[in-house]
Design a protein around this motif. Structure first.
Motif, PDB file in Angstrom:
ATOM      1  N   ASP A 146       0.880  -1.160   0.000  1.00 27.06           N
ATOM      2  CA  ASP A 146       0.000   0.000   0.000  1.00 27.06           C
ATOM      3  C   ASP A 146       0.926   1.221   0.000  1.00 27.06           C
ATOM      4  N   PRO A 147       0.519   2.300  -0.643  1.00 27.66           N
ATOM      5  CA  PRO A 147       1.445   3.429  -0.807  1.00 27.66           C
ATOM      6  C   PRO A 147       1.770   4.169   0.485  1.00 27.66           C
ATOM      7  N   TYR A 148       2.969   4.729   0.486  1.00 27.09           N
ATOM      8  CA  TYR A 148       3.366   5.711   1.492  1.00 27.09           C
ATOM      9  C   TYR A 148       4.018   6.850   0.720  1.00 27.09           C
ATOM     10  N   GLU A 149       3.430   8.024   0.817  1.00 26.72           N
ATOM     11  CA  GLU A 149       3.950   9.202   0.134  1.00 26.72           C
ATOM     12  C   GLU A 149       4.796   9.984   1.130  1.00 26.72           C
ATOM     13  N   ALA A 150       6.106   9.812   1.038  1.00 21.09           N
ATOM     14  CA  ALA A 150       7.023  10.489   1.955  1.00 21.09           C
ATOM     15  C   ALA A 150       6.946  11.995   1.738  1.00 21.09           C
ATOM     16  N   PRO A 151       7.035  12.764   2.805  1.00 13.86           N
ATOM     17  CA  PRO A 151       7.010  14.220   2.658  1.00 13.86           C
ATOM     18  C   PRO A 151       8.182  14.706   1.802  1.00 13.86           C
ATOM     19  N   ALA A 152       7.883  15.579   0.852  1.00  8.65           N
ATOM     20  CA  ALA A 152       8.921  16.129  -0.023  1.00  8.65           C
ATOM     21  C   ALA A 152       9.763  17.165   0.725  1.00  8.65           C
ATOM     22  N   ASP A 153       9.122  17.928   1.607  1.00  9.77           N
ATOM     23  CA  ASP A 153       9.813  19.024   2.274  1.00  9.77           C
ATOM     24  C   ASP A 153       9.374  19.142   3.734  1.00  9.77           C
ATOM     25  N   PRO A 154       9.689  18.118   4.545  1.00 10.91           N
ATOM     26  CA  PRO A 154       9.276  18.186   5.957  1.00 10.91           C
ATOM     27  C   PRO A 154      10.081  19.248   6.702  1.00 10.91           C
ATOM     28  N   ASP A 155       9.597  19.633   7.853  1.00 10.25           N
ATOM     29  CA  ASP A 155      10.340  20.565   8.693  1.00 10.25           C
ATOM     30  C   ASP A 155      11.616  19.920   9.219  1.00 10.25           C
ATOM     31  N   LEU A 156      11.593  18.595   9.352  1.00  8.63           N
ATOM     32  CA  LEU A 156      12.753  17.840   9.827  1.00  8.63           C
ATOM     33  C   LEU A 156      12.628  16.405   9.323  1.00  8.63           C
ATOM     34  N   ARG A 157      13.763  15.845   8.922  1.00  7.79           N
ATOM     35  CA  ARG A 157      13.810  14.433   8.528  1.00  7.79           C
ATOM     36  C   ARG A 157      14.778  13.731   9.488  1.00  7.79           C
ATOM     37  N   ILE A 158      14.296  12.674  10.134  1.00 11.34           N
ATOM     38  CA  ILE A 158      15.105  11.921  11.098  1.00 11.34           C
ATOM     39  C   ILE A 158      15.336  10.519  10.548  1.00 11.34           C
ATOM     40  N   GLU A 159      16.586  10.085  10.577  1.00  9.21           N
ATOM     41  CA  GLU A 159      16.923   8.733  10.129  1.00  9.21           C
ATOM     42  C   GLU A 159      17.226   7.892  11.373  1.00  9.21           C
ATOM     43  N   THR A 160      16.213   7.174  11.835  1.00  2.34           N
ATOM     44  CA  THR A 160      16.347   6.441  13.101  1.00  2.34           C
ATOM     45  C   THR A 160      17.312   5.266  13.007  1.00  2.34           C
ATOM     46  N   HIS A 161      17.644   4.835  11.812  1.00  2.23           N
ATOM     47  CA  HIS A 161      18.623   3.760  11.676  1.00  2.23           C
ATOM     48  C   HIS A 161      20.045   4.307  11.848  1.00  2.23           C
ATOM     49  N   ARG A 162      20.181   5.634  11.933  1.00  2.00           N
ATOM     50  CA  ARG A 162      21.487   6.262  12.138  1.00  2.00           C
ATOM     51  C   ARG A 162      21.581   6.994  13.476  1.00  2.00           C
ATOM     52  N   ASN A 163      20.420   7.284  14.100  1.00  5.54           N
ATOM     53  CA  ASN A 163      20.370   8.034  15.354  1.00  5.54           C
ATOM     54  C   ASN A 163      19.695   7.208  16.435  1.00  5.54           C
ATOM     55  N   SER A 164      20.122   7.434  17.672  1.00  4.72           N
ATOM     56  CA  SER A 164      19.455   6.785  18.798  1.00  4.72           C
ATOM     57  C   SER A 164      18.116   7.486  19.048  1.00  4.72           C
ATOM     58  N   VAL A 165      17.287   6.879  19.860  1.00  3.54           N
ATOM     59  CA  VAL A 165      16.008   7.485  20.234  1.00  3.54           C
ATOM     60  C   VAL A 165      16.272   8.835  20.909  1.00  3.54           C
ATOM     61  N   ARG A 166      17.216   8.848  21.811  1.00  2.20           N
ATOM     62  CA  ARG A 166      17.538  10.092  22.535  1.00  2.20           C
ATOM     63  C   ARG A 166      17.983  11.193  21.563  1.00  2.20           C
ATOM     64  N   GLU A 167      18.853  10.846  20.611  1.00  4.15           N
ATOM     65  CA  GLU A 167      19.315  11.827  19.623  1.00  4.15           C
ATOM     66  C   GLU A 167      18.160  12.316  18.757  1.00  4.15           C
ATOM     67  N   SER A 168      17.281  11.400  18.369  1.00  6.83           N
ATOM     68  CA  SER A 168      16.137  11.755  17.529  1.00  6.83           C
ATOM     69  C   SER A 168      15.194  12.704  18.267  1.00  6.83           C
ATOM     70  N   ALA A 169      14.894  12.391  19.524  1.00 12.45           N
ATOM     71  CA  ALA A 169      14.029  13.261  20.325  1.00 12.45           C
ATOM     72  C   ALA A 169      14.682  14.629  20.516  1.00 12.45           C
ATOM     73  N   ALA A 170      16.002  14.649  20.711  1.00  9.15           N
ATOM     74  CA  ALA A 170      16.729  15.912  20.878  1.00  9.15           C
ATOM     75  C   ALA A 170      16.656  16.761  19.612  1.00  9.15           C
ATOM     76  N   GLU A 171      16.688  16.133  18.445  1.00  3.69           N
ATOM     77  CA  GLU A 171      16.561  16.873  17.187  1.00  3.69           C
ATOM     78  C   GLU A 171      15.204  17.569  17.088  1.00  3.69           C
ATOM     79  N   VAL A 172      14.149  16.870  17.481  1.00  5.67           N
ATOM     80  CA  VAL A 172      12.809  17.459  17.436  1.00  5.67           C
ATOM     81  C   VAL A 172      12.716  18.586  18.460  1.00  5.67           C
TER      82      VAL A 172
END
Length: 182
Positions: A146-172
């Motif tokens: 089923d489709p997933y249309e990724a945002p073209a221009d989000p306010d922030l893009r987080i790559e959780t396979h490269r960042n820890s949960v703590r780092e990801s939350a800190a980015e937001v």
């Protein structure tokens, strides 16, 4: 003397199933609450159970679900709550309608793309959805059949396979701070 006004905002975390949206939302909520902020997490699974029960997973039903969540998020955010919304919301037009509602009401809205590759999500498989789909027990899995249309221009893009949960939350949290929403 009145209490200082707190600016609310909706932070919409979109991404594939098992991308880490809910985990990041709860980690950030805990941190913000620790700082004395008013925070609510509108988890997609809980909303489906209580606010959108009876809806299926057709495009129309998914749109209705996202609009309901967007309405509640805007209402809370307009009253000074930071609302974290970890919801797949697979269609761009549905997310855009929520953004426009917030703009019309003058309520801050941030879109965060939790950009985790489907292979990583499938390995995590938090709810066993990928395994069920692979076994032929489930169809319509977002990002697989089923489709997933990724945002073209989000306010922030987080790559959780490269960042820890703590780092990801800190980015937001940093984005909220940079936008004057904390």
């Amino acid at each position: 003397m009145s209490a200082p006004t707190t600016t609310g905002a909706t932070v919409w975390l979109t991404g594939l199933p098992s991308a880490g949206k809910t985990t990041i939302a709860h980690a950030l909520a805990e941190r913000l609450r620790g700082e004395g902020r008013r925070v609510e997490v509108l988890d997609g699974d809980e909303i489906r159970e209580f606010l959108s029960s009876g809806l299926g997973f057709s495009r129309e039903d998914r749109h209705t679900n996202v609009q309901r969540i967007g309405f509640v998020a805007e209402l809370l955010a307009s009253h000074g709550v930071t609302v974290l919304v970890p919801v797949i919301a697979p269609y761009e037009d549905s997310r855009e309608a929520v953004r426009k509602r917030h703009q019309r009401e003058g309520t801050p809205y941030l879109e965060i793309h939790v950009a985790t590759p489907v292979e990583v999500c499938s390995e995590r498989d938090v709810k066993g959805l990928y395994a069920k789909q692979a076994a032929g027990e489930l169809s319509g899995l977002t990002g697989v059949d089923d489709p997933y249309e990724a945002p073209a221009d989000p306010d922030l893009r987080i790559e959780t396979h490269r960042n820890s949960v703590r780092e990801s939350a800190a980015e937001v949290r940093l984005l909220l701070s940079e936008r004057g929403l904390l």
